[in-house]
Design a protein around this motif. Structure first.
Motif, short mmCIF file in Angstrom:
data_model
loop_
_atom_site.label_atom_id
_atom_site.label_comp_id
_atom_site.label_asym_id
_atom_site.label_seq_id
_atom_site.Cartn_x
_atom_site.Cartn_y
_atom_site.Cartn_z
N LEU A 1 0.84 -1.19 0.00
CA LEU A 1 0.00 0.00 0.00
C LEU A 1 0.88 1.25 0.00
CD1 LEU A 1 -2.77 -0.87 2.64
CD2 LEU A 1 -2.81 -1.24 0.18
N PRO A 2 0.49 2.29 -0.72
CA PRO A 2 1.23 3.56 -0.63
C PRO A 2 1.26 4.04 0.82
CG PRO A 2 -0.33 3.60 -2.47
CD PRO A 2 -0.62 2.34 -1.69
N LYS A 3 2.30 4.79 1.16
CA LYS A 3 2.48 5.20 2.56
C LYS A 3 1.25 5.90 3.13
CE LYS A 3 6.74 3.84 3.27
NZ LYS A 3 7.03 2.79 4.29
N GLY A 4 0.69 6.83 2.36
CA GLY A 4 -0.47 7.57 2.85
C GLY A 4 -1.67 6.68 3.08
N GLU A 5 -1.92 5.78 2.13
CA GLU A 5 -3.05 4.86 2.27
C GLU A 5 -2.82 3.90 3.43
OE1 GLU A 5 -5.64 1.57 -0.28
OE2 GLU A 5 -4.00 2.67 -1.24
N GLY A 6 -1.58 3.45 3.60
CA GLY A 6 -1.26 2.54 4.69
C GLY A 6 -1.54 3.17 6.04
N ARG A 7 -1.18 4.46 6.18
CA ARG A 7 -1.43 5.15 7.45
C ARG A 7 -2.94 5.36 7.66
NH1 ARG A 7 2.59 6.58 10.39
NH2 ARG A 7 4.72 6.64 9.56
N ARG A 8 -3.66 5.65 6.57
CA ARG A 8 -5.11 5.86 6.70
C ARG A 8 -5.80 4.56 7.12
NH1 ARG A 8 -9.17 4.48 3.75
NH2 ARG A 8 -7.86 3.84 1.99
N VAL A 9 -5.46 3.46 6.45
CA VAL A 9 -6.06 2.18 6.77
C VAL A 9 -5.71 1.76 8.20
CG1 VAL A 9 -6.02 -0.30 6.23
CG2 VAL A 9 -6.19 1.39 4.39
N THR A 10 -4.45 1.99 8.58
CA THR A 10 -4.01 1.66 9.94
C THR A 10 -4.83 2.41 10.98
OG1 THR A 10 -1.75 1.05 9.32
CG2 THR A 10 -2.10 1.86 11.56
N ALA A 11 -4.99 3.71 10.78
CA ALA A 11 -5.74 4.53 11.74
C ALA A 11 -7.20 4.07 11.82
CB ALA A 11 -5.66 6.00 11.35
N GLU A 12 -7.80 3.77 10.67
CA GLU A 12 -9.20 3.36 10.65
C GLU A 12 -9.39 2.03 11.38
OE1 GLU A 12 -10.35 3.25 6.58
OE2 GLU A 12 -10.54 5.43 6.38
N LEU A 13 -8.51 1.09 11.13
CA LEU A 13 -8.66 -0.23 11.74
C LEU A 13 -8.35 -0.19 13.24
CD1 LEU A 13 -7.18 -2.49 8.92
CD2 LEU A 13 -9.55 -2.43 9.71
N LEU A 14 -7.35 0.58 13.64
CA LEU A 14 -7.06 0.71 15.07
C LEU A 14 -8.26 1.30 15.81
CD1 LEU A 14 -3.36 1.94 14.97
CD2 LEU A 14 -4.17 -0.26 15.82
N GLU A 15 -8.93 2.27 15.18
CA GLU A 15 -10.12 2.86 15.81
C GLU A 15 -11.26 1.85 15.83
OE1 GLU A 15 -13.10 6.74 15.38
OE2 GLU A 15 -11.46 6.43 13.94
N ARG A 16 -11.45 1.13 14.72
CA ARG A 16 -12.53 0.15 14.64
C ARG A 16 -12.40 -0.93 15.70
NH1 ARG A 16 -14.05 -3.45 9.24
NH2 ARG A 16 -15.72 -4.68 10.20
N PHE A 17 -11.17 -1.32 16.00
CA PHE A 17 -10.95 -2.40 16.96
C PHE A 17 -10.59 -1.88 18.35
CE2 PHE A 17 -10.72 -4.55 12.95
CZ PHE A 17 -11.26 -5.80 13.22
N ASP A 18 -10.88 -0.60 18.59
CA ASP A 18 -10.70 0.02 19.90
C ASP A 18 -9.27 -0.14 20.41
OD1 ASP A 18 -11.54 1.43 22.13
OD2 ASP A 18 -12.19 -0.36 23.22
N LEU A 19 -8.31 0.16 19.52
CA LEU A 19 -6.90 0.01 19.87
C LEU A 19 -6.13 1.32 19.72
CD1 LEU A 19 -6.20 -3.42 18.11
CD2 LEU A 19 -6.20 -3.01 20.58
N THR A 20 -6.85 2.42 19.49
CA THR A 20 -6.17 3.69 19.23
C THR A 20 -5.32 4.13 20.41
OG1 THR A 20 -7.96 4.37 17.74
CG2 THR A 20 -6.51 6.10 18.58
#
Length: 336
Positions: free
Chosen positions: A123-142
């Motif tokens: 994944l491009p760096k920007g997309e990787g960070r976006r997906v990471t942030a979204e999934l960490l929030e979704r799984f209550d890991l932020t």
């Protein structure tokens, strides 16, 4: 007893729903030990399929074959429309796998684990960070994202494990005993995550040691024993394979007990306990019939309990009483 129950999942209009995973005659041996001996499966897209079986039955082997980690000795299989033998790259692009043991690297943070998976998926760096942030929030890991994963609880590590699996947006996910070792609260949280995945259209192939888990989550269940599918169907279909359902009536008044024994046919009596047992599948229709006969005779039972076979009973009957997976103790009778 029938050997299997395999009704076809249908769309409206009577057309079969598309299969996310299908196998025909899948076989695998290790030396003289046959682990899979002609396994046939058809798993509709957007459903939860649970594979049950005693330890060593071949559940993990099936997952490894279908996820292209090992090769089968015979038979055919398609995953997401790709043949596992001729198009393994197509299979890998469509699936995610969470094994029995966490793939989380405890030496780095949760966020770094996620970003590593994003890099592995190119994944491009920007997309990787976006997906990471979204999934960490979704799984209550932020809040825990910047802490070493070694400090996470078992439930947090499992949530991170599945979040990492979702980085590549797979449409089919193999979860091999995902809740083993989790406490009841973490297990229920994991169940909710699985339900949310399916509501998004993801297909989940689940192996589990917890019969309650299969009963709670799975649209269809197969029991694997001695390398073969011993039975397959919905939880209710499997339960109907097993005889022994009954209604038990208890009385405190001996006269009412005697009158009920006369009014109801095919009962087993316990004169000492003043109880009657009537064979029943536990359906609303049968319960109404029993209660209507009691009402017609002016009889009221002091206690009514319904026993219907559960997946424990199915497992005992199909695999033997010594191989039941670990279960939380639960009553089998509902007192009404």
């Amino acid at each position: 007893m029938p050997s299997s129950v395999m009704p076809t999942s249908m769309r409206s209009g009577g057309q079969p729903s598309p299969a996310a995973v299908s196998t025909i005659g899948l076989r695998k041996s290790y030396g003289d030990k046959t682990v899979l001996d002609g396994v046939d499966l058809r798993i509709p897209a957007g459903s939860v399929f649970a594979l049950l079986g005693p330890n060593g039955a071949g559940k993990t082997t099936a997952v490894k074959i279908l996820s292209t980690l090992i090769t089968a000795d015979g038979g055919q299989a398609q995953v997401a429309g790709h043949d596992i033998a001729t198009s393994p790259d197509g299979v890998r692009a469509a699936i995610g796998v969470t094994g029995q043991f966490s793939a989380v690297d405890g030496l780095i943070t949760g966020e770094e684990n996620m970003l590593l998976m994003a890099d592995l998926h190119h994944l491009p760096k920007g997309e990787g960070r976006r997906v990471t942030a979204e999934l960490l929030e979704r799984f209550d890991l932020t809040e825990a994202a910047t802490k070493p994963a070694s400090t996470y609880s078992g439930g947090m590590k499992r949530r991170l494990d599945i979040a990492m699996t979702l980085v590549g947006n797979p449409r089919i996910i193999f979860l091999d005993e995902p809740t083993t070792g989790l406490d009841p609260r973490s297990r229920h949280n994991m169940w909710q995550i699985i339900r949310e995945l399916v509501s998004d259209g993801v297909t989940v192939f689940l192996t589990t040691q917890y019969l309650e888990e299969a009963d709670e989550l799975a649209d269809r269940i197969a029991v694997l024993n001695d390398g073969r599918i011993a039975a397959e169907g919905t939880a209710e279909e499997l339960k109907r394979l097993i005889p022994g359902g009954h209604v038990r009536l208890r009385f405190t008044d001996p006269t009412a007990y005697q009158s009920a024994a006369t009014a109801l046919r095919e009962t087993s009596r316990d004169d000492e306990a003043l109880s009657l047992t009537i064979p029943s599948d536990g359906s609303q229709r049968e319960l109404r019939s029993i209660l209507d006969r009691l009402d017609a005779s002016g009889i009221e039972a002091d206690e009514l309990t319904v026993h219907t076979p559960d997946l424990d009973d199915v497992f005992f009957a199909l695999t033997g009483p010594t191989t039941l997976p670990n279960q939380p103790n639960q009553p089998k009778e509902n007192v009404r």
